[in-house]
Enzyme design. Sequence first.
Site, PDB file in Angstrom:
ATOM      1  N   SER A  70       0.857  -1.188   0.000  1.00  0.00           N
ATOM      2  CA  SER A  70       0.000   0.000   0.000  1.00  0.00           C
ATOM      3  C   SER A  70       0.889   1.232   0.000  1.00  0.00           C
ATOM      4  O   SER A  70       1.778   1.365   0.847  1.00  0.00           O
ATOM      5  CB  SER A  70      -0.909   0.004   1.228  1.00  0.00           C
ATOM      6  OG  SER A  70      -1.740   1.147   1.228  1.00  0.00           O
ATOM      7  N   HIS A  99      -1.946   7.226  -5.030  1.00  0.00           N
ATOM      8  CA  HIS A  99      -2.187   6.032  -4.215  1.00  0.00           C
ATOM      9  C   HIS A  99      -2.044   4.805  -5.100  1.00  0.00           C
ATOM     10  O   HIS A  99      -2.433   4.819  -6.272  1.00  0.00           O
ATOM     11  CB  HIS A  99      -3.613   6.075  -3.631  1.00  0.00           C
ATOM     12  CG  HIS A  99      -4.153   4.732  -3.238  1.00  0.00           C
ATOM     13  ND1 HIS A  99      -5.058   4.043  -4.027  1.00  0.00           N
ATOM     14  CD2 HIS A  99      -3.906   3.939  -2.169  1.00  0.00           C
ATOM     15  CE1 HIS A  99      -5.355   2.897  -3.454  1.00  0.00           C
ATOM     16  NE2 HIS A  99      -4.671   2.795  -2.324  1.00  0.00           N
ATOM     17  N   ASN A 118      -2.165   0.325  -4.534  1.00  0.00           N
ATOM     18  CA  ASN A 118      -2.304  -0.804  -3.624  1.00  0.00           C
ATOM     19  C   ASN A 118      -2.569  -2.054  -4.447  1.00  0.00           C
ATOM     20  O   ASN A 118      -3.388  -2.023  -5.375  1.00  0.00           O
ATOM     21  CB  ASN A 118      -3.457  -0.564  -2.635  1.00  0.00           C
ATOM     22  CG  ASN A 118      -3.900  -1.829  -1.934  1.00  0.00           C
ATOM     23  OD1 ASN A 118      -4.886  -2.450  -2.330  1.00  0.00           O
ATOM     24  ND2 ASN A 118      -3.191  -2.212  -0.902  1.00  0.00           N
ATOM     25  N   THR A 119      -1.862  -3.136  -4.146  1.00  0.00           N
ATOM     26  CA  THR A 119      -2.234  -4.436  -4.697  1.00  0.00           C
ATOM     27  C   THR A 119      -2.110  -5.460  -3.578  1.00  0.00           C
ATOM     28  O   THR A 119      -1.263  -5.330  -2.694  1.00  0.00           O
ATOM     29  CB  THR A 119      -1.355  -4.852  -5.895  1.00  0.00           C
ATOM     30  OG1 THR A 119       0.031  -4.826  -5.518  1.00  0.00           O
ATOM     31  CG2 THR A 119      -1.579  -3.935  -7.082  1.00  0.00           C
ATOM     32  N   ARG A 120      -2.947  -6.492  -3.634  1.00  0.00           N
ATOM     33  CA  ARG A 120      -3.006  -7.412  -2.509  1.00  0.00           C
ATOM     34  C   ARG A 120      -3.575  -8.765  -2.955  1.00  0.00           C
ATOM     35  O   ARG A 120      -4.246  -8.875  -3.982  1.00  0.00           O
ATOM     36  CB  ARG A 120      -3.903  -6.839  -1.413  1.00  0.00           C
ATOM     37  CG  ARG A 120      -5.326  -6.569  -1.892  1.00  0.00           C
ATOM     38  CD  ARG A 120      -6.127  -5.729  -0.918  1.00  0.00           C
ATOM     39  NE  ARG A 120      -7.442  -5.407  -1.450  1.00  0.00           N
ATOM     40  CZ  ARG A 120      -7.696  -4.378  -2.246  1.00  0.00           C
ATOM     41  NH1 ARG A 120      -6.719  -3.556  -2.597  1.00  0.00           N
ATOM     42  NH2 ARG A 120      -8.920  -4.141  -2.693  1.00  0.00           N
ATOM     43  N   HIS A 127      -3.179   7.477 -16.987  1.00  0.00           N
ATOM     44  CA  HIS A 127      -4.181   6.515 -17.432  1.00  0.00           C
ATOM     45  C   HIS A 127      -3.663   5.636 -18.567  1.00  0.00           C
ATOM     46  O   HIS A 127      -4.018   4.451 -18.645  1.00  0.00           O
ATOM     47  CB  HIS A 127      -5.459   7.237 -17.852  1.00  0.00           C
ATOM     48  CG  HIS A 127      -6.372   7.552 -16.712  1.00  0.00           C
ATOM     49  ND1 HIS A 127      -7.378   6.705 -16.315  1.00  0.00           N
ATOM     50  CD2 HIS A 127      -6.411   8.624 -15.867  1.00  0.00           C
ATOM     51  CE1 HIS A 127      -8.013   7.234 -15.277  1.00  0.00           C
ATOM     52  NE2 HIS A 127      -7.447   8.395 -14.986  1.00  0.00           N
ATOM     53  N   HIS A 173     -20.308  12.280   0.412  1.00  0.00           N
ATOM     54  CA  HIS A 173     -20.978  13.355   1.138  1.00  0.00           C
ATOM     55  C   HIS A 173     -20.719  14.725   0.502  1.00  0.00           C
ATOM     56  O   HIS A 173     -21.436  15.676   0.775  1.00  0.00           O
ATOM     57  CB  HIS A 173     -20.572  13.357   2.623  1.00  0.00           C
ATOM     58  CG  HIS A 173     -19.103  13.427   2.877  1.00  0.00           C
ATOM     59  ND1 HIS A 173     -18.295  12.319   2.826  1.00  0.00           N
ATOM     60  CD2 HIS A 173     -18.296  14.466   3.195  1.00  0.00           C
ATOM     61  CE1 HIS A 173     -17.053  12.663   3.117  1.00  0.00           C
ATOM     62  NE2 HIS A 173     -17.024  13.966   3.339  1.00  0.00           N
TER      63      HIS A 173
END
Length: 298
Positions: free
Chosen positions: A120, A134, A136-138, A168, A198
């Site tokens: 992460s 950011h 993240n790989t998991r 991109h 929100h």
Amino acid sequence: MTDVAESEKTRAKDWFEGLRDRICAAFEALETAQDTGPFADLPPGRFDRRETRRVGAAADEEAGGGVMAVMRGGRVFEKVGVNVSTVFGILAPEARRSLTARKEIPGLDADPRFWASGISLVAHLRSPLTPAVHMNTRMFWTPAGWWFGGGADLNPMIEDPADTTHFHAGLRAACDAHDPAYYSRFKAWADDYFLIRHWNEPRGVGGVFYDDLCTGDWEADFAFTRDIGAAFLPAYAPLVERHMRRPWTEAQREIQLVKRGRYAEFNLVYDRGTQFGLRTGHNPEAVLMSLPPVAKWP
């Protein structure tokens, strides 16, 4: 769903750790390269690495942990963390509910064992002209099966269309090498996931996001996850190089600080990784590494 061998878990863990090492080396090289412009008089930033531990549900439970690599106060990076963790044990009821709320996981209540490993990364830059990012790989396992997840998204303070296009394009190429439908599918998923509901506004300019990926072919899914991780540096490092020496104004810094406040709101209210990490007893400093060092709210 087909189970995986311990050797496959080890391969995934080793990949995430190797990717961390390459990213940390590249970011430290950018710090050294920042020899002119704002903050060039500071010493180049370096990562501080510390072990983290997960607290198990029982005192004698093996729970795993990881390494938190954080750089603070650098020339280029105001704060960046690249964490790798491999955790395992018994999922507490609250953590089980957080997983089953998203998808059906057969047999999890009867056999709540789990194993998870991943990387992460969150980077907050000095310059408001250089986008935060950011990645993240998991891999996640229970006795019912295995899943991969992750992605990357770009979070500019002041959007530069050329940056968005470049970022991109790198992710699209990684997706297209595996399935021509992946990019549009996972881009749309990112746009939906990274919406600050929100405020009804996106956290950034998106990227790709995927979760619970299991095609039935572990090697293919692992290869895709590797390629998303490998695409990160070519997609992002040139953006840092493009902007890191440019001067900025206090008005632009103010925009950056307010955008960081929005980023913090998303991670604390909506982010699944934050919620899962806190609910499974992982080191809270590592879980909350993604929060910016300084932020404002209007």
